[in-house]
Design an enzyme around this catalytic site. Structure first.
Site, short mmCIF file in Angstrom:
data_model
loop_
_atom_site.label_atom_id
_atom_site.label_comp_id
_atom_site.label_asym_id
_atom_site.label_seq_id
_atom_site.Cartn_x
_atom_site.Cartn_y
_atom_site.Cartn_z
N VAL A 131 85.62 89.40 -21.51
CA VAL A 131 84.74 90.31 -21.28
C VAL A 131 84.55 90.89 -20.11
CG1 VAL A 131 82.89 89.18 -22.81
CG2 VAL A 131 82.87 88.68 -20.56
N ASN A 175 76.53 87.01 -25.00
CA ASN A 175 76.24 85.49 -24.59
C ASN A 175 77.15 84.77 -23.70
OD1 ASN A 175 75.19 82.61 -25.58
ND2 ASN A 175 77.35 82.56 -25.97
N TYR A 232 75.40 83.39 -9.63
CA TYR A 232 74.87 83.28 -11.10
C TYR A 232 73.31 83.71 -11.40
CZ TYR A 232 73.75 80.95 -15.55
OH TYR A 232 73.42 80.76 -16.96
N ALA A 233 72.67 83.58 -10.20
CA ALA A 233 71.26 83.90 -10.25
C ALA A 233 71.35 85.70 -10.21
CB ALA A 233 70.44 83.28 -9.24
N1 CAA Z 1 67.43 72.19 -7.79
C1 CAA Z 1 66.98 71.25 -7.06
N2 CAA Z 1 67.75 70.61 -6.06
C2 CAA Z 1 69.09 70.80 -6.16
C3 CAA Z 1 69.62 71.55 -7.22
C4 CAA Z 1 68.76 72.10 -8.14
N3 CAA Z 1 69.43 72.80 -9.21
N4 CAA Z 1 70.96 71.35 -6.91
C5 CAA Z 1 71.09 70.75 -5.82
N5 CAA Z 1 70.06 70.16 -5.40
C6 CAA Z 1 69.89 69.28 -4.05
C7 CAA Z 1 70.56 68.26 -4.37
O1 CAA Z 1 69.65 67.10 -4.85
C8 CAA Z 1 70.58 67.77 -2.90
O2 CAA Z 1 69.64 67.23 -2.21
P1 CAA Z 1 69.56 66.08 -1.13
O3 CAA Z 1 70.32 66.86 0.13
O4 CAA Z 1 67.85 65.78 -0.93
O5 CAA Z 1 70.30 64.99 -1.81
C9 CAA Z 1 70.94 69.09 -2.02
O6 CAA Z 1 70.36 70.22 -2.97
C10 CAA Z 1 72.38 69.36 -1.96
O7 CAA Z 1 72.89 68.96 -3.24
P2 CAA Z 1 74.41 68.48 -3.22
O8 CAA Z 1 74.51 66.99 -2.28
O9 CAA Z 1 75.05 68.11 -4.55
O10 CAA Z 1 75.39 69.47 -2.52
P3 CAA Z 1 76.75 69.82 -2.73
O11 CAA Z 1 77.32 70.75 -1.81
O12 CAA Z 1 77.74 68.58 -2.89
O13 CAA Z 1 76.75 70.36 -3.99
C11 CAA Z 1 76.04 72.18 -5.83
C12 CAA Z 1 76.09 71.76 -4.46
C13 CAA Z 1 77.50 72.53 -6.44
C14 CAA Z 1 75.01 73.14 -5.94
C15 CAA Z 1 75.54 70.90 -6.60
O14 CAA Z 1 74.30 70.40 -6.25
C16 CAA Z 1 75.18 71.16 -8.29
O15 CAA Z 1 75.95 71.31 -8.87
N6 CAA Z 1 74.00 71.42 -8.22
C17 CAA Z 1 73.31 71.81 -9.77
C18 CAA Z 1 73.21 73.39 -9.47
C19 CAA Z 1 72.70 73.68 -10.92
O16 CAA Z 1 71.46 73.48 -11.22
N7 CAA Z 1 73.26 74.63 -11.71
C20 CAA Z 1 72.75 74.95 -13.04
C21 CAA Z 1 73.92 74.77 -14.07
S1 CAA Z 1 73.57 75.06 -15.85
C22 CAA Z 1 73.27 76.83 -15.91
O17 CAA Z 1 73.59 77.53 -14.91
C23 CAA Z 1 72.35 77.38 -16.86
C24 CAA Z 1 71.31 78.05 -16.58
O18 CAA Z 1 71.37 79.24 -16.77
C25 CAA Z 1 70.37 77.25 -15.98
P1 NAI Z 2 79.36 77.26 -22.69
O1 NAI Z 2 80.11 77.02 -21.39
O2 NAI Z 2 79.39 76.10 -23.50
O3 NAI Z 2 79.95 78.47 -23.39
C1 NAI Z 2 80.15 79.64 -22.86
C2 NAI Z 2 81.41 80.49 -23.56
O4 NAI Z 2 81.83 81.61 -22.78
C3 NAI Z 2 82.76 79.56 -23.56
O5 NAI Z 2 83.18 79.74 -25.03
C4 NAI Z 2 83.50 80.22 -22.78
O6 NAI Z 2 84.98 80.00 -23.17
C5 NAI Z 2 83.02 81.75 -23.01
N1 NAI Z 2 83.48 82.55 -22.10
C6 NAI Z 2 83.43 82.43 -20.69
N2 NAI Z 2 84.11 83.35 -19.78
C7 NAI Z 2 84.60 84.32 -20.68
C8 NAI Z 2 84.97 85.41 -20.64
N3 NAI Z 2 85.53 86.16 -19.45
N4 NAI Z 2 85.19 86.30 -21.67
C9 NAI Z 2 84.79 85.84 -23.21
N5 NAI Z 2 84.35 84.50 -23.34
C10 NAI Z 2 84.15 83.89 -22.08
O7 NAI Z 2 77.95 77.67 -22.03
P2 NAI Z 2 76.71 78.01 -22.70
O8 NAI Z 2 75.49 77.10 -22.33
O9 NAI Z 2 76.63 78.12 -24.18
O10 NAI Z 2 76.11 79.49 -22.13
C11 NAI Z 2 75.95 80.39 -23.08
C12 NAI Z 2 75.00 81.56 -22.12
O11 NAI Z 2 73.80 81.16 -22.11
C13 NAI Z 2 75.81 81.73 -21.14
O12 NAI Z 2 75.71 83.33 -20.64
C14 NAI Z 2 74.74 81.13 -20.11
O13 NAI Z 2 74.76 81.47 -18.79
C15 NAI Z 2 73.61 81.20 -20.68
N6 NAI Z 2 72.85 80.02 -20.20
C16 NAI Z 2 72.84 78.75 -20.43
C17 NAI Z 2 71.94 77.84 -20.23
C18 NAI Z 2 72.32 76.39 -20.43
O14 NAI Z 2 71.74 75.41 -19.71
N7 NAI Z 2 73.52 76.10 -20.86
C19 NAI Z 2 70.87 78.14 -19.57
C20 NAI Z 2 70.58 79.48 -19.26
C21 NAI Z 2 71.62 80.51 -19.78
#
Ligand code: CAA
Ligand code: NAI
Length: 247
Positions: free
Chosen positions: A64, A90, A155-156
């Site tokens: 994409v 998506n 991401y945000a």
């Molecule tokens: N909310 C609240 N606190 C968080 C947090 C979160 N999402 N992520 C990390 N923290 C806190 C940790 O608990 C830690 O706290 P302490 O210092 O009290 O222990 C502190 O932040 C630092 O974290 P790390 O020790 O893990 O630091 P790091 O540099 O090794 O890693 C990181 C940083 C890569 C951000 C890792 O913490 C991480 O992966 N966190 C999760 C981030 C997250 O929530 N991602 C969402 C993915 S799913 C998604 O993106 C879908 C969606 O749309 C919601």
């Molecule tokens: P996932 O990682 O399971 O699936 C994402 C898919 O997107 C994968 O199949 C991947 O190959 C494809 N993709 C990645 N880069 C691409 C590119 N450049 N071109 C085409 N396809 C690509 O993730 P999930 O959880 O299913 O996420 C779907 C959507 O929902 C995403 O936009 C994600 O940001 C959003 N989202 C997910 C949340 C969650 O907690 N899982 C929460 C909020 C939003």
């Protein structure tokens, strides 16, 4: 009567997770679904499984973030099915790190895929939707875009930017019969969340009134509503599907 009978839907990122569940949900409702995904191996495999389940689906590989690749995917869809009714933007990725540690490359990559990718796909399908005088564009934002989230500067920013694009396009395209809406999922059980440390997940669950993570079907059902005629007067909306985190 099925809710998407004979509609042609492109779902990006449909080889896995939420997009895959949406493809199944749309197929069940009578849509012809293009699974548009970067992951060729999973995409081909999933498409053949969905076909065996009796659904009309096609896998088309796309990046994409690459306009040429998007244009080819959209053209192939239109050549195969003769029209396009629905686009679900998506596809998405994470490259999480604290601000102090986030590389400029990872910042840019997430913007390119999650934000610019939606611009490319929506602009590419637009002529087909305009031609029909009706269409549905769905954009996947996130609780991270509306609420912020530790470790997700890139991401945000992308997911918040998508809300601005959703509202702008709702204003531009409403007069052409095209609805543009966003879904903002909360944390949902897919591979994306598997990367989050367990400690963080436990903290998060306590903040969710429903006290559980989302399931892919929770989000797919919201996509279905916004793709169907039932939402014909819903435009420029951000539908939070997050167990009550945002209210
Ligand atoms: N909310 C609240 N606190 C968080 C947090 C979160 N999402 N992520 C990390 N923290 C806190 C940790 O608990 C830690 O706290 P302490 O210092 O009290 O222990 C502190 O932040 C630092 O974290 P790390 O020790 O893990 O630091 P790091 O540099 O090794 O890693 C990181 C940083 C890569 C951000 C890792 O913490 C991480 O992966 N966190 C999760 C981030 C997250 O929530 N991602 C969402 C993915 S799913 C998604 O993106 C879908 C969606 O749309 C919601
Ligand atoms: P996932 O990682 O399971 O699936 C994402 C898919 O997107 C994968 O199949 C991947 O190959 C494809 N993709 C990645 N880069 C691409 C590119 N450049 N071109 C085409 N396809 C690509 O993730 P999930 O959880 O299913 O996420 C779907 C959507 O929902 C995403 O936009 C994600 O940001 C959003 N989202 C997910 C949340 C969650 O907690 N899982 C929460 C909020 C939003």
């Amino acid at each position: 009567m099925s809710r998407l009978q004979d509609k042609v839907a492109i779902i990006t990122g449909a080889a896995n997770g939420i997009g895959l569940e949406a493809a199944r949900t749309f197929g069940r409702e009578g849509a012809k679904v293009v699974l548009a995904d970067f992951d060729e191996e999973a995409g081909k495999q999933r498409a053949s499984e969905l076909k065996e389940e009796g659904f009309e689906v096609t896998f088309i590989q796309v990046n994409v973030a690459d306009r040429e690749s998007v244009d080819q995917m959209v053209k192939q869809t239109a050549d195969q099915y003769g029209k396009i009714d629905i686009l679900v933007n998506n596809a998405g990725i994470t490259r999480d790190a604290m601000l102090a540690k986030m590389s400029p490359e990872d910042f840019q990559l997430v913007i390119d895929v999650n934000l610019t990718g939606v611009f490319h796909c929506t602009q590419a399908v637009l002529p087909y939707l305009i031609e029909q005088g009706k269409g549905k564009i769905i954009i996947t934002s996130s609780v991270s875009g509306t609420y912020g989230n530790v470790g997700q500067t890139n991401y945000a920013a992308a997911k918040a930017g998508l809300i601005g694009m959703t509202k702008t396009w709702a204003k531009e395209l409403g007069r052409k019969g095209i609805n543009v809406n966003a879904v903002a999922p909360g944390f949902t059980e897919t591979a994306m969340v598997e990367k989050v440390p367990e400690k963080v997940i436990d903290q998060l669950k306590q903040q969710i009134p429903m006290q559980r993570l989302g399931k892919p079907s929770d989000i797919a059902n919201a996509y279905l509503f916004l793709a169907s005629d039932e939402s014909d007067y819903v435009n420029g909306h951000v539908l939070h599907v997050d167990g009550g985190i945002m209210m």
